[in-house]
Design an enzyme around this catalytic site. Structure first.
Site, PDB file in Angstrom:
ATOM      1  N   HIS A   1      -9.766   1.208   4.080  1.00 25.83           N
ATOM      2  CA  HIS A   1      -8.528   1.356   4.856  1.00 25.83           C
ATOM      3  C   HIS A   1      -8.804   2.322   6.013  1.00 25.83           C
ATOM      4  O   HIS A   1      -9.587   3.261   5.874  1.00 25.83           O
ATOM      5  CB  HIS A   1      -7.406   1.884   3.957  1.00 25.83           C
ATOM      6  CG  HIS A   1      -6.083   1.908   4.646  1.00 25.83           C
ATOM      7  ND1 HIS A   1      -5.725   2.926   5.508  1.00 25.83           N
ATOM      8  CD2 HIS A   1      -5.053   1.027   4.642  1.00 25.83           C
ATOM      9  CE1 HIS A   1      -4.515   2.664   5.991  1.00 25.83           C
ATOM     10  NE2 HIS A   1      -4.091   1.519   5.488  1.00 25.83           N
TER      11      HIS A   1
ATOM     12  N   SER B   1       2.701  -2.105  10.592  1.00 22.60           N
ATOM     13  CA  SER B   1       4.129  -2.162  10.904  1.00 22.60           C
ATOM     14  C   SER B   1       4.786  -3.503  10.574  1.00 22.60           C
ATOM     15  O   SER B   1       5.660  -3.958  11.299  1.00 22.60           O
ATOM     16  CB  SER B   1       4.366  -1.781  12.370  1.00 22.60           C
ATOM     17  OG  SER B   1       3.953  -0.441  12.589  1.00 22.60           O
TER      18      SER B   1
ATOM     19  N   GLU C   1      -7.303   4.751   7.149  1.00 23.75           N
ATOM     20  CA  GLU C   1      -7.104   6.180   6.832  1.00 23.75           C
ATOM     21  C   GLU C   1      -8.311   6.732   6.080  1.00 23.75           C
ATOM     22  O   GLU C   1      -8.688   7.893   6.249  1.00 23.75           O
ATOM     23  CB  GLU C   1      -5.791   6.365   6.051  1.00 23.75           C
ATOM     24  CG  GLU C   1      -4.592   6.186   6.977  1.00 23.75           C
ATOM     25  CD  GLU C   1      -3.329   5.668   6.325  1.00 23.75           C
ATOM     26  OE1 GLU C   1      -3.194   5.738   5.094  1.00 23.75           O
ATOM     27  OE2 GLU C   1      -2.464   5.173   7.071  1.00 23.75           O
TER      28      GLU C   1
ATOM     29  N   LYS D   1       0.118   4.250  -0.424  1.00 24.74           N
ATOM     30  CA  LYS D   1      -0.540   5.478   0.070  1.00 24.74           C
ATOM     31  C   LYS D   1      -0.256   6.634  -0.902  1.00 24.74           C
ATOM     32  O   LYS D   1      -0.188   6.389  -2.110  1.00 24.74           O
ATOM     33  CB  LYS D   1      -0.104   5.767   1.507  1.00 24.74           C
ATOM     34  CG  LYS D   1      -0.260   4.524   2.397  1.00 24.74           C
ATOM     35  CD  LYS D   1      -0.137   4.773   3.861  1.00 24.74           C
ATOM     36  CE  LYS D   1      -0.307   3.440   4.595  1.00 24.74           C
ATOM     37  NZ  LYS D   1      -0.370   3.578   6.031  1.00 24.74           N
TER      38      LYS D   1
ATOM     39  N   GLU E   1      -6.124  -4.846  10.152  1.00 20.53           N
ATOM     40  CA  GLU E   1      -5.072  -3.885  10.484  1.00 20.53           C
ATOM     41  C   GLU E   1      -5.457  -3.124  11.748  1.00 20.53           C
ATOM     42  O   GLU E   1      -6.291  -2.211  11.692  1.00 20.53           O
ATOM     43  CB  GLU E   1      -4.888  -2.874   9.349  1.00 20.53           C
ATOM     44  CG  GLU E   1      -4.488  -3.496   8.036  1.00 20.53           C
ATOM     45  CD  GLU E   1      -3.893  -2.445   7.099  1.00 20.53           C
ATOM     46  OE1 GLU E   1      -2.706  -2.561   6.783  1.00 20.53           O
ATOM     47  OE2 GLU E   1      -4.596  -1.508   6.714  1.00 20.53           O
TER      48      GLU E   1
ATOM     49  N   ASN F   1       0.877  -1.179   0.000  1.00 17.27           N
ATOM     50  CA  ASN F   1       0.000   0.000   0.000  1.00 17.27           C
ATOM     51  C   ASN F   1       0.912   1.227   0.000  1.00 17.27           C
ATOM     52  O   ASN F   1       1.453   1.592   1.031  1.00 17.27           O
ATOM     53  CB  ASN F   1      -0.901  -0.029   1.247  1.00 17.27           C
ATOM     54  CG  ASN F   1      -1.729   1.230   1.378  1.00 17.27           C
ATOM     55  OD1 ASN F   1      -1.818   2.037   0.442  1.00 17.27           O
ATOM     56  ND2 ASN F   1      -2.352   1.409   2.537  1.00 17.27           N
TER      57      ASN F   1
ATOM     58  N   GLY G   1       1.720   2.337  10.802  1.00 17.63           N
ATOM     59  CA  GLY G   1       2.683   3.432  10.691  1.00 17.63           C
ATOM     60  C   GLY G   1       3.310   3.847  12.019  1.00 17.63           C
ATOM     61  O   GLY G   1       3.922   4.899  12.118  1.00 17.63           O
TER      62      GLY G   1
HETATM   63  P1  PGA Z   1       2.410   0.305   7.773  1.00 19.04           P
HETATM   64  O1  PGA Z   1       1.008   0.563   7.016  1.00 19.04           O
HETATM   65  O2  PGA Z   1       2.971  -0.970   7.236  1.00 19.04           O
HETATM   66  O3  PGA Z   1       3.251   1.512   7.404  1.00 19.04           O
HETATM   67  O4  PGA Z   1       2.106   0.235   9.231  1.00 19.04           O
HETATM   68  C1  PGA Z   1       0.103  -0.484   6.790  1.00 19.04           C
HETATM   69  C2  PGA Z   1      -1.127   0.030   6.068  1.00 19.04           C
HETATM   70  O5  PGA Z   1      -1.558   1.160   6.345  1.00 19.04           O
HETATM   71  O6  PGA Z   1      -1.722  -0.664   5.232  1.00 19.04           O
END
Ligand code: PGA
Length: 243
Positions: A94, A207, A96, A9, A164, A7, A170
């Site tokens: 997601h 992460s 976000e 982003k 998630e 992903n 993140g």
């Molecule tokens: P990350 O993000 O691996 O940076 O924690 C995962 C995601 O948002 O899909």
């Protein structure tokens, strides 16, 4: 077979996306054929990724789509247009999108349905916040998100779920093996109860890094990963993909 989904982003220009794909293509022959690679670039980079990966086994798609393929929806992304450049998948819900863009379960349900009708596989994301986990509501939240977000879905059509935990995205704080195991087992149970195939892949995200991927991959019902930060560089992405 594990699904190793990147992903990106809102990172990378189309040129950077092409460079990533070129580098990836030189490494693919060395990878274990059993893992399915998937890339979710930003919408503006989709065609660049498509041009490079269309004739490979790597799947790609949008990070967000509208629940209609065309119309007066300024600023939205079209699943139908993504299909026309060879996309096979799309992310839905997601955290976000839920938190920053206020996407509600009802709209997510329409997106999942529309994608399946178009022949695209939705990668439907769910996960609890830290407050929800601390108040022992994790499983209740996951069950609610699955019931609501999948209520218009076709159980016989293809679907991937990504668990998630919001607090692990993140942040560098990966969920413990016990937490991941419990969540994936419950998601599998709920999907079965809702009439979905018990083999529906369930990805873990939050992460994931090269140094924690192989332990996470050994947990029952972990069928792959959705990776943010560590997917931006070919080296770390492929280190995870070779678990
Ligand atoms: P990350 O993000 O691996 O940076 O924690 C995962 C995601 O948002 O899909």
């Amino acid at each position: 077979m594990k699904i190793i989904a990147a992903n990106w982003k809102l990172h990378k220009t189309p040129q950077e996306a092409r460079e990533f794909c070129d580098q990836l293509l030189t490494q693919i022959p060395k990878l274990k054929a059993k893992n399915q690679l998937m890339i979710f670039p930003s919408a503006l980079c989709l065609e660049a990724v498509a041009e490079k990966l269309k004739v490979t086994s790597v799947q790609f798609g949008l990070q967000n789509v509208h629940f209609e393929g065309q119309g007066a929806f300024t600023g939205e992304n079209s699943a139908t247009a993504s299909l026309s450049v060879g996309a096979q998948v799309a992310l839905v819900g997601h955290s976000e999108r839920r938190a920053l863009f206020h996407e509600k379960d009802e709209v997510l349900a329409k997106k999942v349905k529309f994608l399946q009708e178009q022949g695209l596989t939705p990668v439907f994301c769910i996960g609890e916040t830290l407050a929800e986990r601390e108040s022992q509501r994790t499983i209740e939240v996951l069950e609610y998100q699955l019931r609501e977000g999948l209520k218009l879905a076709f159980p016989q059509k293809s679907l991937v779920v990504a668990y998630e935990p919001v607090w692990a995205i993140g942040t560098g704080k990966v969920a413990s093996l016990e937490q991941v195991e419990e969540a994936h087992q419950e998601v599998n149970r709920i999907l079965k109860e809702l009439g979905f195939n018990s083999a529906t892949p369930i990805l873990y995200g939050g992460s994931v890094k090269p140094d924690n991927a192989s332990l996470l991959a050994s947990i029952p019902h972990v069928h792959g990963f959705l990776i943010g930060g560590a997917s931006l560089h070919v080296e770390s992405y492929l280190a995870i993909a070779s678990v």
